[in-house]
Write a protein that holds these residues in place. Structure first.
Motif, PDB file in Angstrom:
ATOM      1  N   ASP A  50      22.366 -23.784   6.923  1.00  0.00           N
ATOM      2  CA  ASP A  50      21.139 -24.418   6.444  1.00  0.00           C
ATOM      3  C   ASP A  50      20.043 -23.398   6.169  1.00  0.00           C
ATOM      4  OD1 ASP A  50      21.134 -23.994   9.251  1.00  0.00           O
ATOM      5  OD2 ASP A  50      19.547 -25.470   9.530  1.00  0.00           O
ATOM      6  N   GLU A  51      20.084 -22.263   6.851  1.00  0.00           N
ATOM      7  CA  GLU A  51      19.075 -21.230   6.616  1.00  0.00           C
ATOM      8  C   GLU A  51      19.264 -20.589   5.246  1.00  0.00           C
ATOM      9  OE1 GLU A  51      18.549 -18.506   9.966  1.00  0.00           O
ATOM     10  OE2 GLU A  51      19.316 -20.082  11.305  1.00  0.00           O
ATOM     11  N   MET A  52      20.505 -20.443   4.811  1.00  0.00           N
ATOM     12  CA  MET A  52      20.750 -19.938   3.467  1.00  0.00           C
ATOM     13  C   MET A  52      20.352 -20.981   2.426  1.00  0.00           C
ATOM     14  SD  MET A  52      24.166 -17.562   3.545  1.00  0.00           S
ATOM     15  CE  MET A  52      23.654 -16.786   2.001  1.00  0.00           C
ATOM     16  N   VAL A  53      20.685 -22.238   2.694  1.00  0.00           N
ATOM     17  CA  VAL A  53      20.320 -23.312   1.774  1.00  0.00           C
ATOM     18  C   VAL A  53      18.801 -23.393   1.617  1.00  0.00           C
ATOM     19  CG1 VAL A  53      20.348 -25.829   1.461  1.00  0.00           C
ATOM     20  CG2 VAL A  53      22.419 -24.630   2.211  1.00  0.00           C
ATOM     21  N   ALA A  54      18.087 -23.123   2.696  1.00  0.00           N
ATOM     22  CA  ALA A  54      16.618 -23.205   2.672  1.00  0.00           C
ATOM     23  C   ALA A  54      15.970 -22.169   1.758  1.00  0.00           C
ATOM     24  CB  ALA A  54      16.062 -23.067   4.085  1.00  0.00           C
ATOM     25  N   THR A  55      16.724 -21.159   1.337  1.00  0.00           N
ATOM     26  CA  THR A  55      16.170 -20.178   0.398  1.00  0.00           C
ATOM     27  C   THR A  55      15.911 -20.796  -0.971  1.00  0.00           C
ATOM     28  OG1 THR A  55      18.329 -19.424  -0.441  1.00  0.00           O
ATOM     29  CG2 THR A  55      17.451 -18.320   1.537  1.00  0.00           C
ATOM     30  N   GLY A  56      16.556 -21.925  -1.246  1.00  0.00           N
ATOM     31  CA  GLY A  56      16.394 -22.568  -2.539  1.00  0.00           C
ATOM     32  C   GLY A  56      17.476 -22.216  -3.538  1.00  0.00           C
ATOM     33  N   TRP A  57      18.243 -21.180  -3.268  1.00  0.00           N
ATOM     34  CA  TRP A  57      19.357 -20.838  -4.142  1.00  0.00           C
ATOM     35  C   TRP A  57      20.555 -21.722  -3.795  1.00  0.00           C
ATOM     36  CZ3 TRP A  57      18.382 -17.660  -8.082  1.00  0.00           C
ATOM     37  CH2 TRP A  57      17.318 -16.767  -7.971  1.00  0.00           C
ATOM     38  N   PRO A  58      21.262 -22.262  -4.781  1.00  0.00           N
ATOM     39  CA  PRO A  58      22.456 -23.060  -4.464  1.00  0.00           C
ATOM     40  C   PRO A  58      23.508 -22.189  -3.781  1.00  0.00           C
ATOM     41  CG  PRO A  58      22.271 -22.692  -6.835  1.00  0.00           C
ATOM     42  CD  PRO A  58      21.008 -22.191  -6.232  1.00  0.00           C
ATOM     43  N   VAL A  59      24.133 -22.736  -2.748  1.00  0.00           N
ATOM     44  CA  VAL A  59      25.062 -21.971  -1.907  1.00  0.00           C
ATOM     45  C   VAL A  59      26.498 -22.374  -2.216  1.00  0.00           C
ATOM     46  CG1 VAL A  59      25.802 -21.513   0.459  1.00  0.00           C
ATOM     47  CG2 VAL A  59      23.356 -21.639  -0.089  1.00  0.00           C
ATOM     48  N   LEU A  60      27.336 -21.368  -2.441  1.00  0.00           N
ATOM     49  CA  LEU A  60      28.777 -21.530  -2.582  1.00  0.00           C
ATOM     50  C   LEU A  60      29.438 -21.067  -1.294  1.00  0.00           C
ATOM     51  CD1 LEU A  60      30.990 -20.422  -5.568  1.00  0.00           C
ATOM     52  CD2 LEU A  60      31.531 -19.605  -3.284  1.00  0.00           C
ATOM     53  N   VAL A  61      30.445 -21.797  -0.843  1.00  0.00           N
ATOM     54  CA  VAL A  61      31.212 -21.354   0.318  1.00  0.00           C
ATOM     55  C   VAL A  61      32.694 -21.297  -0.032  1.00  0.00           C
ATOM     56  CG1 VAL A  61      29.599 -22.061   2.126  1.00  0.00           C
ATOM     57  CG2 VAL A  61      31.265 -23.714   1.250  1.00  0.00           C
ATOM     58  N   SER A  62      33.350 -20.277   0.472  1.00  0.00           N
ATOM     59  CA  SER A  62      34.787 -20.098   0.283  1.00  0.00           C
ATOM     60  C   SER A  62      35.425 -20.064   1.665  1.00  0.00           C
ATOM     61  CB  SER A  62      35.056 -18.790  -0.476  1.00  0.00           C
ATOM     62  OG  SER A  62      36.424 -18.631  -0.737  1.00  0.00           O
ATOM     63  N   LEU A  63      35.851 -21.226   2.118  1.00  0.00           N
ATOM     64  CA  LEU A  63      36.331 -21.405   3.491  1.00  0.00           C
ATOM     65  C   LEU A  63      37.845 -21.540   3.571  1.00  0.00           C
ATOM     66  CD1 LEU A  63      33.826 -24.292   4.310  1.00  0.00           C
ATOM     67  CD2 LEU A  63      33.483 -21.875   4.855  1.00  0.00           C
ATOM     68  N   SER A  64      38.468 -21.800   2.454  1.00  0.00           N
ATOM     69  CA  SER A  64      39.829 -22.322   2.427  1.00  0.00           C
ATOM     70  C   SER A  64      40.851 -21.396   3.077  1.00  0.00           C
ATOM     71  CB  SER A  64      40.223 -22.585   0.969  1.00  0.00           C
ATOM     72  OG  SER A  64      41.390 -23.351   0.897  1.00  0.00           O
ATOM     73  N   ASN A  65      41.390 -21.863   4.217  1.00  0.00           N
ATOM     74  CA  ASN A  65      42.480 -21.176   4.918  1.00  0.00           C
ATOM     75  C   ASN A  65      42.113 -19.764   5.386  1.00  0.00           C
ATOM     76  OD1 ASN A  65      44.836 -23.182   4.521  1.00  0.00           O
ATOM     77  ND2 ASN A  65      43.983 -22.954   2.471  1.00  0.00           N
TER      78      ASN A  65
END
Length: 286
Positions: free
Chosen positions: A205-220
């Motif tokens: 949420d702290e990264m999201v709060a920067t206002g930039w859209p956040v991409l995550v690569s979690l898969s496996n």
């Protein structure tokens, strides 16, 4: 607002980015989409499953056989052109850190450059500006491309991730990349041990709060495997657990192997958050 390719997305819309590896040695699919026909079938399958983006890569992230820029281009450029011809409205991303490759794939029809090694080639942002395409700005700490972290330390990994990705994003804007075409990515496992990846998940949420859209690569990823002591082929449930947390914290784009399962989790959490309406809600109303 997020603009990728020909499409515009609202602040509460989430996107599936399906992984398509043009490699012989991917850690997950072990070369299943190395052959062009198989890779094209993979694209068709994930489009049918609802993926808005495909992310095409010609080099595995882990150490291995050296792949030249020319060889990387042989693996991805013509393939990008064929995907573009078959799917005019699909958002095509290419996972590369090299500006020369970026320029070639953009000329072939790519919409997004997924710079998974966080500015290792600073000219890649200039390519994104030149072709008016999107750019993913990632945090990899001290790592160089295709190296594994070894005893890497941060005073605060989330603060470091924010400073790095926001810095890369602002630099890209200064070079002419459209602000609405930029995403930031904490890059789970890249330049991080399992504790670091868990921390950026917990505090996304702290990264999201920067206002930039956040991409995550979690898969496996390995942080999932180490958390649950499971091999690569058995990490789906753990991946979806991490996905739910990142969705709750406001992640926008999910780079995935399993599109259908991830979409259901993301939609369910988004509905609980109140940013997505139920597909139908008739219980107790009839």
């Amino acid at each position: 607002m997020l603009r990728l390719g020909r499409r515009t997305f609202g602040d509460d819309e989430t996107l599936m980015m399906a992984i398509v590896n043009r490699t012989t040695d991917s850690f997950y699919d072990k070369g299943a989409t190395w052959q062009e026909d198989a890779a094209l079938e993979r694209v068709r399958a994930v489009v049918d499953q609802g993926a808005e983006i495909v992310d095409i890569g010609g080099i595995k992230a882990a150490p291995g056989v050296e792949i030249s820029a020319d060889e990387e281009m042989r693996r991805v450029v013509d393939f990008v052109a064929k995907v573009r011809a078959e799917h005019p409205d699909l958002i095509i991303s290419v996972d590369t850190w090299r500006a020369s490759v970026g320029r070639a794939v953009c000329a072939a029809g790519a919409d997004l450059l997924n710079d998974a090694w966080g500015g290792a080639d600073p000219d890649l942002a200039e390519v994104a500006a030149e072709f008016d395409v999107g750019l993913v700005c990632t945090h990899v700490g001290p790592q160089q491309p295709r190296t594994r972290p070894h005893r890497v330390e941060y005073a605060d990994v989330v603060a470091d991730a924010i400073a790095t990705t926001v810095g890369l994003a602002e630099r890209a804007v200064s070079l002419g990349v459209d602000r609405d075409r930029i995403l930031i990515d904490p890059a789970h496992d890249f330049g991080k041990n399992t504790w670091h990846s868990l921390e950026v998940t917990r505090r996304l949420d702290e990264m999201v709060a920067t206002g930039w859209p956040v991409l995550v690569s979690l898969s496996n990823k390995d942080f999932v495997g180490e958390s649950l002591d499971l091999p690569v082929g058995e990490r789906l449930m753990g991946t979806l657990g991490a996905t739910a947390i990142c969705t709750w914290h406001g992640a926008r784009v999910f780079r995935v192997h399993e599109v259908t399962e991830t979409r259901q989790v993301v939609d369910m959490v988004s509905t609980i958050r109140g940013v997505r309406r139920p597909s139908r809600a008739v219980r107790g109303l009839a």
